[in-house]
Design a protein around this motif. Structure first.
Motif, PDB file in Angstrom:
ATOM      1  N   ALA A 202      -2.627  -5.239   7.996  1.00  0.00           N
ATOM      2  CA  ALA A 202      -3.106  -6.149   6.955  1.00  0.00           C
ATOM      3  C   ALA A 202      -3.945  -5.347   5.970  1.00  0.00           C
ATOM      4  O   ALA A 202      -4.846  -4.603   6.368  1.00  0.00           O
TER       5      ALA A 202
ATOM      6  N   TRP B  71       0.654  -8.176   4.046  1.00  0.00           N
ATOM      7  CA  TRP B  71       1.014  -7.958   5.449  1.00  0.00           C
ATOM      8  C   TRP B  71       2.263  -7.087   5.542  1.00  0.00           C
ATOM      9  O   TRP B  71       3.219  -7.275   4.795  1.00  0.00           O
TER      10      TRP B  71
ATOM     11  N   LEU C 147       0.145 -15.099  11.510  1.00  0.00           N
ATOM     12  CA  LEU C 147      -0.877 -14.098  11.229  1.00  0.00           C
ATOM     13  C   LEU C 147      -1.983 -14.686  10.364  1.00  0.00           C
ATOM     14  O   LEU C 147      -1.714 -15.435   9.407  1.00  0.00           O
TER      15      LEU C 147
ATOM     16  N   VAL D  19      -4.080 -10.812   0.552  1.00  0.00           N
ATOM     17  CA  VAL D  19      -3.727 -10.041   1.741  1.00  0.00           C
ATOM     18  C   VAL D  19      -2.261  -9.629   1.658  1.00  0.00           C
ATOM     19  O   VAL D  19      -1.398 -10.434   1.318  1.00  0.00           O
TER      20      VAL D  19
ATOM     21  N   ALA E  75      -5.906 -13.386   8.613  1.00  0.00           N
ATOM     22  CA  ALA E  75      -6.829 -12.272   8.393  1.00  0.00           C
ATOM     23  C   ALA E  75      -8.236 -12.798   8.141  1.00  0.00           C
ATOM     24  O   ALA E  75      -8.427 -13.827   7.475  1.00  0.00           O
TER      25      ALA E  75
END
Length: 330
Positions: free
Chosen positions: A132, A95, A77, A93, A79
């Motif tokens: 997110a 998640w 992942l 961030v 962002a």
């Protein structure tokens, strides 16, 4: 053994008989061998197998469980503040990954969570919802995993806001001001409070318009912290993929109040003070020999009460010029 020449044949026959009897005699088995008597242990000593773990046994008819290998696929992942942003976020961030299946109570089961900027999560095959969060900004994306790893980019459509509080030209310590961020509505600039932040702090926000209010704080001699009348407002726009930097400058100073019998005289104890604007609005009420407070730049009236007598004086506050305000008891 010596053989007698005259009796050799008889002696040989006797030896053969003895050997046959010995072979025919039964030998005791290990089960028939009596156990050796245990040696006496010293008084108070634990037995030789003390602390040994007894063997684990399964209940009758139950087969041992088979070990199963944990299998899964790696979900990578990343962002970004916006869909066109080339640089991913490197921190801040949060998640969360949920199972797409809806439970009976209408919720989704949380299956993974991470605060790494670019996490690699091991998940089984299935459909998931990835969320997110960056400050107050957030984005959701559905992800399907089928037998192989998956990499996903999540665009937050967000920007960042950083407010620096100033007193004159000097940066304010984080503890000296309170900065409130609002989502404005028509005819109401402070319709919805979304965050209280400190001077110099960066916060993620969805793209949009915001109203910011910075209030200078006044630490009292008692240790309490009170908002002052020094308040700065600003309307700002946060753009996706960009950091909005703003400075809010306060113009104020610290005034120390004294009731004295003459100029530069000793402050009289047990005095109560009231600070008013020229229009008569009360700013602060205080008690003490020489209480201090922070006031915005401007003109004020100080009223002192001592021994049932009332005294007053007018004074002016100039930005960053801290000084004493003397009220003459006459």
């Amino acid at each position: 053994m010596r053989f007698d020449k005259g009796k050799g044949a008889a002696q040989v026959a006797a030896l053969l008989c003895l050997a046959l009897l010995t072979l025919a005699s039964p030998r005791p088995s290990a089960a028939q061998t009596p156990p050796a008597a245990p040696s006496a242990a010293p008084s108070g000593a634990p037995p030789a197998d003390a602390g040994a773990i007894p063997p684990l046994r399964l209940p009758a008819g139950q087969a041992p469980a088979k070990a199963e290998a944990v299998s899964g696929n790696i979900l990578h992942l990343t962002a970004y503040l916006s869909a066109t942003d080339a640089q991913p976020l490197r921190g801040g961030v949060h998640w969360r990954v949920f199972n797409e299946r809806v439970e009976l109570d209408g919720s989704h089961v949380l299956v993974a969570e991470s605060t790494d900027s670019t996490p690699a999560l091991t998940l089984p095959d299935g459909a998931f919802i990835v969320h997110a969060a960056f400050g107050l900004a957030g984005a959701t994306k559905r992800v399907t995993i089928e037998g192989k790893g998956v990499s996903e980019r999540v665009a937050l459509n967000a920007g960042a806001l950083r407010i620096m509080g100033l007193l004159g030209d000097a940066p304010l310590p984080a503890t000296k001001s309170q900065i409130s961020v609002y989502v404005p509505e028509r005819n109401n600039s402070e319709a919805k409070l979304v965050a209280n932040i400190k001077s110099g702090e960066t916060i993620g926000l969805p793209e949009g318009n915001y109203h910011v209010v910075s209030t200078l704080l006044d630490p009292q001699t008692t240790g309490a912290v009170n908002p002052t009348n020094s308040v700065i407002n600003a309307d700002l726009r946060v753009q996706a993929g960009k950091l909005t930097d703003a400075s809010l400058r306060h113009r104020a100073a610290t005034m120390t109040l004294k009731l004295v019998s003459g100029p530069s005289g000793e402050a009289l104890a047990n005095t109560s003070f009231t600070i008013l604007t020229p229009g008569g609005d009360v700013i602060r009420e205080m008690i003490g020999a020489f209480p201090s407070l922070v006031l915005a730049e401007g003109e004020y009236v100080a009223i002192a009460r001592h021994d049932n007598n009332v005294y007053q004086t007018n004074f002016k506050v100039e930005s960053t010029l801290d000084r004493d305000v003397e009220v003459l008891a006459k």
